[in-house]
Design an enzyme around this catalytic site. Structure first.
Site, PDB file in Angstrom:
ATOM      1  N   HIS A 172      -2.370  -2.147  -9.764  1.00  0.00           N
ATOM      2  CA  HIS A 172      -3.413  -1.566  -8.920  1.00  0.00           C
ATOM      3  C   HIS A 172      -4.658  -2.432  -8.972  1.00  0.00           C
ATOM      4  O   HIS A 172      -4.972  -2.987 -10.022  1.00  0.00           O
ATOM      5  CB  HIS A 172      -3.770  -0.140  -9.381  1.00  0.00           C
ATOM      6  CG  HIS A 172      -4.414   0.665  -8.319  1.00  0.00           C
ATOM      7  ND1 HIS A 172      -5.761   0.641  -8.094  1.00  0.00           N
ATOM      8  CD2 HIS A 172      -3.876   1.485  -7.379  1.00  0.00           C
ATOM      9  CE1 HIS A 172      -6.033   1.434  -7.073  1.00  0.00           C
ATOM     10  NE2 HIS A 172      -4.906   1.963  -6.614  1.00  0.00           N
ATOM     11  N   ASP A 180       2.561   5.603  -6.222  1.00  0.00           N
ATOM     12  CA  ASP A 180       3.787   5.495  -5.434  1.00  0.00           C
ATOM     13  C   ASP A 180       5.058   5.451  -6.275  1.00  0.00           C
ATOM     14  O   ASP A 180       6.152   5.457  -5.729  1.00  0.00           O
ATOM     15  CB  ASP A 180       3.722   4.232  -4.552  1.00  0.00           C
ATOM     16  CG  ASP A 180       2.701   4.382  -3.437  1.00  0.00           C
ATOM     17  OD1 ASP A 180       2.628   5.472  -2.857  1.00  0.00           O
ATOM     18  OD2 ASP A 180       1.972   3.414  -3.157  1.00  0.00           O
ATOM     19  N   HIS A 237       0.875  -1.193   0.000  1.00  0.00           N
ATOM     20  CA  HIS A 237       0.000   0.000   0.000  1.00  0.00           C
ATOM     21  C   HIS A 237       0.909   1.239   0.000  1.00  0.00           C
ATOM     22  O   HIS A 237       1.752   1.380  -0.883  1.00  0.00           O
ATOM     23  CB  HIS A 237      -0.928  -0.111   1.212  1.00  0.00           C
ATOM     24  CG  HIS A 237      -2.090   0.821   1.263  1.00  0.00           C
ATOM     25  ND1 HIS A 237      -2.515   1.570   0.210  1.00  0.00           N
ATOM     26  CD2 HIS A 237      -2.948   1.122   2.293  1.00  0.00           C
ATOM     27  CE1 HIS A 237      -3.574   2.290   0.567  1.00  0.00           C
ATOM     28  NE2 HIS A 237      -3.849   2.038   1.837  1.00  0.00           N
TER      29      HIS A 237
END
Ligand code: SDX
Length: 416
Positions: free
Chosen positions: A296, A352, A257
């Site tokens: 994702h 990210d 995450h």
């Protein structure tokens, strides 16, 4: 006059809308009839947990909206403070509403003597900064006499306190880790700029302040992601907002995450130079390693946040040869992953992948990347906890028992 950053955001938006797939726009639902029929996969894939008006992730197109507003437009025109107001209160504020909100944020951002002493007395800097942050937020909860009041109004006020105080905590943690004296907030600065100042000791340039503000806007909310759902589950037992945010921080920390931003920089360091990308990637695939910052659950298209962060990372990385090298490795790795997995598995960079390069270019330590994500996500966590609280029902899914039906109890001396 349009700044360079605004131009980069506009061009990211154009690309997102040009390169989108031709699938029809999924129909938005205005009313939900419970129970909802859905196919649920492992990890609750496909499960519907609630109704919401807060945000919408269009995974096939690669678009993201908060309360109906496009994240590209918010990045270009809004501020993190205004976006947080939008998420929590459901509409863009008037000038007066924004001024009042900012005044509260400024008041709360300066930690009280009691908070300052209690947080600085913690054994900070010994473990991961997300563990420091989780503990420090818990301490703030102990000191807040309103913490146990679970009415919507009281939890809304706590949400504003947390929005203001979590950046100050991140600042303390960043400095203690480096053996430096923590510094109190400077409320003449925006929340984003002051967070950078409290971490690095220097107020950022106007350009860096805008870039950090855009980063905070883009990380503020993202559907029923693991940490948001965690926060909501905790509050659904009528626990309290501090416990919810502490739990959200715990969930965000993991490398699958929010912790992926730190893991990405470590991957780029490990690769070391652009000419080693192909070998590194081949080896990672042989070992079936996931490439951090890619993939994702919802996006089967390019993550719109990465579309903005990539050119911002390029812009800022030009100042530092070491960071520029990371950017070059990242671009090459992106090309490799997309050419191998983009078409077949719809694997693209996520939020990210490029964020860490932006933070590194601002002189922020790698381990502090995920706390920055947390500073921003407080907006989404609290907004969604508050929304669910208004029509609360405790979360309680089932696990399917697949163990034996009956096992006879054996006394300890008769066990194998
Ligand atoms: C965030 O949910 C959110 O909205 C989260 C977030 C937010 O704003 O809150 O967007 C923030 O958490 C971004 C994601 C950060 N994590 C990483 O970058 C870690 C690397 N990514 C993966 O581990 C993964 O893609 C996840 C965790 C993001 C998603 O996991 P899923 O949905 O459970 O997907 P999966 O692991 O089951 O993968 C599906 C397939 C597999 O191949 P097959 O077994 O079907 O052949 O895709 C492959 C995977 O092997 N795959 C990858 C990959 N991610 C998925 N292959 C290589 N590298 C990857 N990164």
């Amino acid at each position: 006059m349009t700044t360079q950053i605004e131009k980069l955001i506009q061009s990211a938006k154009e690309k997102a809308y040009e390169e989108t797939d031709s699938a029809a726009e999924p129909a938005l639902t205005s009313a939900v009839e419970w129970p909802v029929k859905c196919n649920v996969g492992l990890g609750l894939e496909g499960a519907v947990a609630c109704e919401t008006t807060i945000g919408y992730v269009n995974g096939s197109k690669g678009w993201l909206i908060y309360r109906g507003l496009d994240c590209f437009d918010l990045s270009e025109f809004s501020s993190f403070e205004e976006t947080s107001y939008l998420l929590i209160f459901g509409k863009l504020p008037s000038s007066k509403e924004l001024a009042d909100f900012n005044a509260k944020l400024a008041e709360y951002r300066i930690l009280t003597d009691e908070e300052w002493k209690a947080v600085n007395a913690l054994p900070l800097g010994k473990g991961h900064p997300m563990s420091d942050l989780r503990t420090a937020v818990s301490v703030l909860g102990l000191l807040d006499p309103t913490a146990e009041d679970t009415r919507v109004e009281a939890e809304t006020e706590v949400s504003i306190k947390l929005l203001a105080k979590v950046p100050a905590l991140a600042g303390i943690i960043a400095r203690v880790r480096k053996g430096q004296e923590p510094i109190q907030a400077d409320t003449s600065l925006s929340l984003a700029a002051d967070m950078v100042r409290m971490m690095t000791g220097n107020a950022p340039s106007e350009e860096d302040a805008k870039v950090m503000d855009v980063c905070l806007i883009l990380h503020a909310d993202h559907g029923m992601n693991a940490s948001t759902f965690t926060s909501m589950v905790v509050n659904s037992s009528m626990s309290d907002m501090y416990s919810s945010i502490v739990a959200g921080i715990g969930s965000l920390k993991g490398p699958l995450h929010g912790g992926a931003n730190e893991a990405v920089l470590k991957t780029l360091e490990e690769i070391g130079s652009p000419d080693r990308v192909d070998d590194w990637y081949a080896n990672a695939r042989t070992k079936k390693k996931k490439v951090m910052g890619f993939g994702h659950r919802v996006y089967k298209a390019y993550d719109p946040r990465a579309r903005v962060l990539q050119p911002l990372a390029e812009l800022l990385s030009k100042r530092h040869p070491e960071v520029e090298k990371y950017y070059e490795i990242a671009v090459k790795l992106e090309g490799k992953v997309i050419s191998e997995l983009g078409k077949e598995k719809k694997i693209f960079p996520n939020v990210d992948f490029y964020s860490g390069i932006v933070y590194a270019a601002m002189g922020i330590e790698t381990e502090m990347f995920t706390p920055i994500f947390a500073v921003s996500r407080v907006a989404g966590w609290t907004a969604r906890v508050l929304e669910y609280l208004k029509n609360n029902r405790i979360f309680r899914p089932r696990g399917i028992y697949v163990g034996p039906a009956y096992v006879e109890y054996a006394p300890i001396d008769k066990r194998g």
